[in-house]
Design an enzyme around this catalytic site. Structure first.
Site, PDB file in Angstrom:
ATOM      1  N   CYS A   1       2.330   0.235  13.019  1.00 44.34           N
ATOM      2  CA  CYS A   1       2.390  -0.943  11.663  1.00 44.34           C
ATOM      3  C   CYS A   1       2.555   0.719  10.278  1.00 44.34           C
ATOM      4  O   CYS A   1       2.673   0.577   9.443  1.00 44.34           O
ATOM      5  CB  CYS A   1       0.930  -0.830  11.654  1.00 44.34           C
ATOM      6  SG  CYS A   1      -0.269  -0.317  10.628  1.00 44.34           S
TER       7      CYS A   1
ATOM      8  N   THR B   1       9.952  -6.995 -12.116  1.00 45.37           N
ATOM      9  CA  THR B   1       9.640  -8.256 -12.419  1.00 45.37           C
ATOM     10  C   THR B   1       8.409  -8.643 -11.356  1.00 45.37           C
ATOM     11  O   THR B   1       8.357  -8.231 -10.032  1.00 45.37           O
ATOM     12  CB  THR B   1      10.542  -9.255 -11.978  1.00 45.37           C
ATOM     13  OG1 THR B   1      11.583  -8.972 -13.088  1.00 45.37           O
ATOM     14  CG2 THR B   1      10.171 -10.808 -12.206  1.00 45.37           C
TER      15      THR B   1
ATOM     16  N   GLN C   1      -7.057  -0.878   5.039  1.00 43.95           N
ATOM     17  CA  GLN C   1      -7.742  -1.510   6.170  1.00 43.95           C
ATOM     18  C   GLN C   1      -8.996  -2.158   5.875  1.00 43.95           C
ATOM     19  O   GLN C   1      -9.453  -2.458   7.211  1.00 43.95           O
ATOM     20  CB  GLN C   1      -7.653  -0.460   7.672  1.00 43.95           C
ATOM     21  CG  GLN C   1      -5.983  -0.044   8.289  1.00 43.95           C
ATOM     22  CD  GLN C   1      -5.642  -1.310   8.379  1.00 43.95           C
ATOM     23  OE1 GLN C   1      -5.901  -2.443   9.037  1.00 43.95           O
ATOM     24  NE2 GLN C   1      -4.526  -1.982   9.235  1.00 43.95           N
TER      25      GLN C   1
ATOM     26  N   ALA D   1       1.298  -1.264  -0.098  1.00 40.07           N
ATOM     27  CA  ALA D   1       0.077  -0.251   0.183  1.00 40.07           C
ATOM     28  C   ALA D   1       0.819   1.793  -0.109  1.00 40.07           C
ATOM     29  O   ALA D   1       0.180   2.198  -0.678  1.00 40.07           O
ATOM     30  CB  ALA D   1      -0.990   0.004   1.415  1.00 40.07           C
ATOM     31  N   THR D   2       2.210   0.687   0.641  1.00 47.74           N
ATOM     32  CA  THR D   2       2.450   2.877   0.808  1.00 47.74           C
ATOM     33  C   THR D   2       2.882   2.737  -1.025  1.00 47.74           C
ATOM     34  O   THR D   2       2.982   3.773  -1.307  1.00 47.74           O
ATOM     35  CB  THR D   2       4.546   2.287   1.315  1.00 47.74           C
ATOM     36  OG1 THR D   2       3.962   1.733   2.465  1.00 47.74           O
ATOM     37  CG2 THR D   2       5.151   2.928   1.654  1.00 47.74           C
TER      38      THR D   2
ATOM     39  N   ASN E   1      -6.586   3.081  10.915  1.00 49.49           N
ATOM     40  CA  ASN E   1      -5.444   1.703  11.306  1.00 49.49           C
ATOM     41  C   ASN E   1      -5.421   1.793  12.876  1.00 49.49           C
ATOM     42  O   ASN E   1      -4.965   0.794  13.454  1.00 49.49           O
ATOM     43  CB  ASN E   1      -4.048   2.029  10.600  1.00 49.49           C
ATOM     44  CG  ASN E   1      -2.946   3.665  10.541  1.00 49.49           C
ATOM     45  OD1 ASN E   1      -3.685   4.016   9.954  1.00 49.49           O
ATOM     46  ND2 ASN E   1      -2.355   3.175  10.921  1.00 49.49           N
TER      47      ASN E   1
ATOM     48  N   ALA F   1      -1.934  -6.755   0.327  1.00 51.79           N
ATOM     49  CA  ALA F   1      -2.413  -8.022   1.422  1.00 51.79           C
ATOM     50  C   ALA F   1      -1.937  -9.151   2.675  1.00 51.79           C
ATOM     51  O   ALA F   1      -2.921  -9.657   3.521  1.00 51.79           O
ATOM     52  CB  ALA F   1      -1.541  -8.849  -0.264  1.00 51.79           C
ATOM     53  N   HIS F   2      -1.205  -8.660   3.027  1.00 54.17           N
ATOM     54  CA  HIS F   2      -0.694  -8.611   4.468  1.00 54.17           C
ATOM     55  C   HIS F   2      -2.049  -8.391   5.351  1.00 54.17           C
ATOM     56  O   HIS F   2      -1.732  -8.601   6.507  1.00 54.17           O
ATOM     57  CB  HIS F   2       0.800  -8.315   4.396  1.00 54.17           C
ATOM     58  CG  HIS F   2       1.427  -6.586   4.911  1.00 54.17           C
ATOM     59  ND1 HIS F   2       1.581  -6.311   6.814  1.00 54.17           N
ATOM     60  CD2 HIS F   2       1.366  -5.967   4.651  1.00 54.17           C
ATOM     61  CE1 HIS F   2       1.233  -5.003   6.830  1.00 54.17           C
ATOM     62  NE2 HIS F   2       1.754  -4.619   5.192  1.00 54.17           N
TER      63      HIS F   2
END
Ligand code: PLP
Length: 382
Positions: free
Chosen positions: A328, A242, A182, A74-75, A154, A203-204
């Protein structure tokens, strides 16, 4: 049986779901080709996995396949959205509107854009962290390029009315980016209903792997971005490099699981969160909820324990993983900018702890946490 430590820091990151991990495995050791290799089967299979994942993610969010650009998280998506759009439109417009409670990924990008000559306007937030839509409406003028406001916070979990924000932006003719990191997988997200031009997510936070995210770019809005990473021309020239095939496969699986199970999971985790909150209130005096009492993420609980230093309290219970401030959002912890922005007293900021519940938490764990907190807060106050 309880296993320690108990993980209650799911806003920071989540454990990869074993189903997600299983889906990823073959893409490390069997289907390991480069998705950009066009001349052999290894490449074709990798490309098929990437494109299948892209299609799945798009469909689950109401988007088209070609509107999803994979990034490292996201960053990076936020950097591409905010810097990319500002640089593209800079000869015509120079103003960006955001809020002081955004994630550091947004705030630090805005800081760097301010240095480059852009005007950054911060909307006011109330004690719950909510913005005033009239102020937003009035702040948009003919110099405004973009509004960037997150879906769910968050730290304190409050949820912005993204649909209404999107409507205001489209009426006023400015672009709208939302950091939905979030929110995706926890709140129903449909990019069309939300009038989004750009959306960042990863995803995390939803039981997928770290280091993979995406930027949704609305093809109908015809928004243009200057790429921030050049080389190879991957991702339609917007993000070279890649592709991380196993992570992309895991990302799609993680979103699929979260969205499919959203209803049941939100009920179960909200129940655990409310049990934690209610019991802490019953057992410990002078504790305060940070953030909105109802309009919040179902897995978030941010509490100020008056008269107790949160860092010392946390360290006295190393078998319970929570966070104070914003572990976070920052590699260099400082007093939470979100709690400051909502006007929380300095001593209460230092007394605040964020509990982030998740898929793998059990009632037994929550009861242990309640007992330990009640015991330790009392000890600290003495
Ligand atoms: N935005 C929000 C709201 C977050 O919670 C996070 C988490 O750290 C980020 C952005 C950054 O995400 P990533 O770790 O994928 O760069």
């Amino acid at each position: 049986m309880l296993t320690f430590p108990i993980y209650l820091d799911n806003h920071s990151t989540t454990r990869v779901d074993p189903i997600v991990f299983e889906a990823m495995k073959p893409y490390f050791t069997e289907i390991y080709g480069n998705a950009a290799s066009k001349s052999h089967e290894f490449g074709w299979k990798a490309e098929a996995a990437v494109e299948g994942s892209r299609k799945k993610i798009a469909e689950l969010l109401g988007a088209e396949k070609n509107e999803i650009i994979f990034t490292s998280g996201a960053t990076e998506s936020i950097n591409l959205a905010l810097k990319g759009i500002s640089q593209y439109y800079k000869s015509k417009k120079n103003k960006i509107i955001t809020s002081p409670t955004e994630h550091r990924a947004t705030l630090d990008v805005c800081k760097s854009l301010a240095k480059a000559g852009f005007e950054i306007v911060f909307l006011h937030v109330d004690k719950y962290g909510m913005i005033d839509l009239d102020e937003l409406r009035k702040s948009i003028d003919d110099k405004t390029i973009l509004v960037s406001l997150m879906l769910a916070n968050n730290e304190i979990g409050n949820i912005f009315p993204v649909e209404e924000i999107g409507k205001i932006c489209s009426e006023k003719g400015v672009y709208f980016h939302s950091d939905c990191t979030q929110g995706v997988g926890k709140i129903p997200v449909n990019v069309n209903e939300m009038n989004l031009d750009l959306m960042s997510f990863n995803a995390h936070k939803i039981y997928g792997p770290k280091g993979i995210g995406a930027l949704y770019i609305n093809s109908k809005s015809k928004v243009k971005l200057v790429p921030q990473i050049d080389g190879g021309g991957h991702e339609r020239g917007l993000r070279s490099g890649t592709l991380n095939v196993p992570a992309i496969v895991g990302y799609a699986k993680a979103i699929e699981l979260s969205i499919r199970n959203l209803d049941s999971e939100s009920v179960r985790i909200r129940g655990l969160r409310d049990r934690l909150h209610d019991s802490l209130k019953t057992n410990i005096e002078n504790i305060y909820l940070n953030g909105h009492p109802e309009n919040r993420l179902y897995n978030n609980l941010n509490i100020a324990f008056e008269g107790v230093n949160a860092d010392l309290l946390m360290m006295s219970m190393k078998d319970i993983a929570v966070s104070s401030g914003s572990a976070c959002s920052s590699a260099s912890p400082e007093p939470s900018h979100v709690l400051k922005a909502i006007g929380l007293r300095e001593d209460l900021i230092k007394s605040s702890i964020r509990f982030g519940l998740g898929r793998f938490n059990t009632e037994e764990e929550i009861d242990y946490v309640i007992e330990k907190y009640a015991e330790n807060v009392k000890k600290f106050r003495k």
